[in-house]
Design a protein around this motif. Sequence first.
Motif, PDB file in Angstrom:
ATOM      1  N   TYR A 166      24.590 -58.647 -31.216  1.00  0.00           N
ATOM      2  CA  TYR A 166      23.668 -59.786 -31.209  1.00  0.00           C
ATOM      3  C   TYR A 166      22.335 -59.402 -31.846  1.00  0.00           C
ATOM      4  N   VAL A 167      21.825 -58.215 -31.516  1.00  0.00           N
ATOM      5  CA  VAL A 167      20.559 -57.758 -32.096  1.00  0.00           C
ATOM      6  C   VAL A 167      20.689 -57.625 -33.608  1.00  0.00           C
ATOM      7  N   PHE A 168      21.828 -57.089 -34.060  1.00  0.00           N
ATOM      8  CA  PHE A 168      22.074 -57.009 -35.504  1.00  0.00           C
ATOM      9  C   PHE A 168      22.037 -58.402 -36.119  1.00  0.00           C
ATOM     10  N   ALA A 169      22.738 -59.352 -35.490  1.00  0.00           N
ATOM     11  CA  ALA A 169      22.787 -60.719 -36.014  1.00  0.00           C
ATOM     12  C   ALA A 169      21.417 -61.373 -35.990  1.00  0.00           C
ATOM     13  N   ASP A 170      20.599 -61.008 -35.006  1.00  0.00           N
ATOM     14  CA  ASP A 170      19.258 -61.580 -34.907  1.00  0.00           C
ATOM     15  C   ASP A 170      18.347 -61.015 -35.996  1.00  0.00           C
ATOM     16  N   LYS A 171      18.408 -59.718 -36.201  1.00  0.00           N
ATOM     17  CA  LYS A 171      17.515 -59.076 -37.177  1.00  0.00           C
ATOM     18  C   LYS A 171      17.895 -59.418 -38.607  1.00  0.00           C
ATOM     19  N   TYR A 172      19.202 -59.505 -38.882  1.00  0.00           N
ATOM     20  CA  TYR A 172      19.648 -59.733 -40.250  1.00  0.00           C
ATOM     21  C   TYR A 172      20.144 -61.165 -40.468  1.00  0.00           C
ATOM     22  N   ASN A 173      19.714 -62.046 -39.578  1.00  0.00           N
ATOM     23  CA  ASN A 173      19.885 -63.486 -39.748  1.00  0.00           C
ATOM     24  C   ASN A 173      21.339 -63.882 -40.000  1.00  0.00           C
ATOM     25  N   VAL A 174      22.181 -63.655 -38.987  1.00  0.00           N
ATOM     26  CA  VAL A 174      23.582 -64.096 -39.024  1.00  0.00           C
ATOM     27  C   VAL A 174      23.759 -65.075 -37.866  1.00  0.00           C
ATOM     28  N   PRO A 175      23.331 -66.328 -38.035  1.00  0.00           N
ATOM     29  CA  PRO A 175      23.303 -67.276 -36.911  1.00  0.00           C
ATOM     30  C   PRO A 175      24.656 -67.532 -36.271  1.00  0.00           C
ATOM     31  N   GLN A 176      25.718 -67.562 -37.078  1.00  0.00           N
ATOM     32  CA  GLN A 176      27.028 -67.843 -36.496  1.00  0.00           C
ATOM     33  C   GLN A 176      27.490 -66.696 -35.598  1.00  0.00           C
ATOM     34  N   LEU A 177      27.162 -65.465 -35.962  1.00  0.00           N
ATOM     35  CA  LEU A 177      27.537 -64.330 -35.120  1.00  0.00           C
ATOM     36  C   LEU A 177      26.774 -64.381 -33.797  1.00  0.00           C
ATOM     37  N   ARG A 178      25.516 -64.787 -33.825  1.00  0.00           N
ATOM     38  CA  ARG A 178      24.774 -64.927 -32.569  1.00  0.00           C
ATOM     39  C   ARG A 178      25.488 -65.907 -31.638  1.00  0.00           C
ATOM     40  N   ASP A 179      25.880 -67.048 -32.174  1.00  0.00           N
ATOM     41  CA  ASP A 179      26.585 -68.034 -31.356  1.00  0.00           C
ATOM     42  C   ASP A 179      27.933 -67.503 -30.883  1.00  0.00           C
ATOM     43  N   ASP A 180      28.636 -66.805 -31.756  1.00  0.00           N
ATOM     44  CA  ASP A 180      29.970 -66.318 -31.410  1.00  0.00           C
ATOM     45  C   ASP A 180      29.935 -65.246 -30.327  1.00  0.00           C
ATOM     46  N   VAL A 181      28.923 -64.392 -30.365  1.00  0.00           N
ATOM     47  CA  VAL A 181      28.783 -63.380 -29.312  1.00  0.00           C
ATOM     48  C   VAL A 181      28.620 -64.063 -27.956  1.00  0.00           C
ATOM     49  N   LEU A 182      27.812 -65.113 -27.899  1.00  0.00           N
ATOM     50  CA  LEU A 182      27.607 -65.826 -26.639  1.00  0.00           C
ATOM     51  C   LEU A 182      28.879 -66.534 -26.182  1.00  0.00           C
ATOM     52  N   THR A 183      29.646 -67.072 -27.124  1.00  0.00           N
ATOM     53  CA  THR A 183      30.915 -67.698 -26.759  1.00  0.00           C
ATOM     54  C   THR A 183      31.884 -66.669 -26.200  1.00  0.00           C
ATOM     55  N   ALA A 184      31.966 -65.510 -26.857  1.00  0.00           N
ATOM     56  CA  ALA A 184      32.867 -64.455 -26.388  1.00  0.00           C
ATOM     57  C   ALA A 184      32.458 -63.961 -25.001  1.00  0.00           C
ATOM     58  N   LEU A 185      31.164 -63.757 -24.784  1.00  0.00           N
ATOM     59  CA  LEU A 185      30.679 -63.305 -23.478  1.00  0.00           C
ATOM     60  C   LEU A 185      30.967 -64.337 -22.389  1.00  0.00           C
ATOM     61  N   THR A 186      30.744 -65.607 -22.700  1.00  0.00           N
ATOM     62  CA  THR A 186      31.013 -66.670 -21.737  1.00  0.00           C
ATOM     63  C   THR A 186      32.496 -66.743 -21.405  1.00  0.00           C
ATOM     64  N   ALA A 187      33.326 -66.699 -22.442  1.00  0.00           N
ATOM     65  CA  ALA A 187      34.771 -66.767 -22.237  1.00  0.00           C
ATOM     66  C   ALA A 187      35.271 -65.583 -21.405  1.00  0.00           C
ATOM     67  N   THR A 209      14.353 -55.480 -27.660  1.00  0.00           N
ATOM     68  CA  THR A 209      14.837 -55.718 -29.023  1.00  0.00           C
ATOM     69  C   THR A 209      14.965 -57.194 -29.392  1.00  0.00           C
ATOM     70  N   LEU A 210      14.791 -58.087 -28.421  1.00  0.00           N
ATOM     71  CA  LEU A 210      14.932 -59.514 -28.695  1.00  0.00           C
ATOM     72  C   LEU A 210      13.699 -60.267 -28.215  1.00  0.00           C
ATOM     73  N   PRO A 211      13.377 -61.377 -28.839  1.00  0.00           N
ATOM     74  CA  PRO A 211      12.254 -62.196 -28.350  1.00  0.00           C
ATOM     75  C   PRO A 211      12.612 -62.808 -26.998  1.00  0.00           C
ATOM     76  N   PRO A 212      11.616 -63.075 -26.152  1.00  0.00           N
ATOM     77  CA  PRO A 212      11.891 -63.644 -24.824  1.00  0.00           C
ATOM     78  C   PRO A 212      12.655 -64.962 -24.875  1.00  0.00           C
ATOM     79  N   SER A 213      12.519 -65.696 -25.986  1.00  0.00           N
ATOM     80  CA  SER A 213      13.208 -66.980 -26.125  1.00  0.00           C
ATOM     81  C   SER A 213      14.656 -66.836 -26.579  1.00  0.00           C
ATOM     82  N   SER A 214      15.119 -65.610 -26.763  1.00  0.00           N
ATOM     83  CA  SER A 214      16.473 -65.365 -27.254  1.00  0.00           C
ATOM     84  C   SER A 214      17.524 -65.996 -26.342  1.00  0.00           C
ATOM     85  N   LYS A 215      18.550 -66.553 -26.948  1.00  0.00           N
ATOM     86  CA  LYS A 215      19.643 -67.151 -26.179  1.00  0.00           C
ATOM     87  C   LYS A 215      20.454 -66.089 -25.437  1.00  0.00           C
TER      88      LYS A 215
END
Length: 328
Positions: A166-187, A209-215
């Motif tokens: 997720y941190v990688f996706a956040d730093k290098y702007n991969v929005p779909q990976l950020r969403d997918d990590v959260l879906t995988a964790l939830t599932a 490593t993430l802003p406080p507003s991070s999903k």
Amino acid sequence: MDLDTVTVRVGEAESAVNITVYRNLLSDVSPYFRGAFEGSFVEAADRFISLTDVTEQTFRMFLQWVHTQVHQHSSGATIPSPVILLPGSTAKNAGNTTTAPVELQPPHHTQSVPDAGFLPDDISALDEMGGHQKRWDIKEIEGLQLKGSEWINGYRLSLLSFLRLYVFADKYNVPQLRDDVLTALTAQSISWWWWPGVDRELMESAYATLPPSSKFIRFLVLSTAYCWLSEPGSCSATRVRAMKEMNEVLAFDVMVVQNERLKETESSEGMPFWLEDAMPNSCTLQEHLARDAAKCRKRIREQPYIFIGLIEMCAQDALSMAKESDEE
């Protein structure tokens, strides 16, 4: 078909490695890489970029995820058993290999084909709290926990692996990976009946490593408030003190959610009392920058292998980390 390649150097100093990747594989999922390799920057001319803050393992996991976006390789429709986090376990279809290294797979989109992971209309998606996806017996999880620290350590390390992705996706702007990590964790959390609790290394790393507003942080806050803090038989006051000692920002965020939960149920304000109402599916946490909510729900239902693949990769990464720690 664009078969131009670029070289990505990942890691620090002597441990760094060069990985050759088709340019489009990176540009298609990340505005950061698209700007670097298709703009006027030196990286575009040299076809080379160095990522010293990324491990080889995390980058290869990212590439494997990219690969699932353009090729219909399914790992099945069932979330793996929690036993996957114990040494000697194997992920379903872990032996599947591609015809070439992941980073050299041609960046073309395959036509959608029927897949074992596709769900009938009357079956819920794997990230839906009130759904009817396969759930593992809670007694199995409790049994793994009681047998010793091996499974708990594996679970903790898998969460750290999710965080690094997720941190990688956040730093290098991969929005779909950020969403997918959260879906995988939830599932995974729904299927295993096991949600992340308070872990010092995980929480410190997330807030550092993430802003406080991070999903991702929001996911941890909700999990802590609804599950860990409210666990039957636990002393909430003791746990609040433990949170404050660990991370005051986390403690504040969790208590805000907890206070909102405990407002009068007749009030329209505040958080729902039950987690399944507060987070009926992972879309409540997602940014939906790459796909809108409707397309996101369709993708989760029709391509569950993307998220199951993330769970399997992070589990195998956790086992590798545990093995390396034992050998030191």
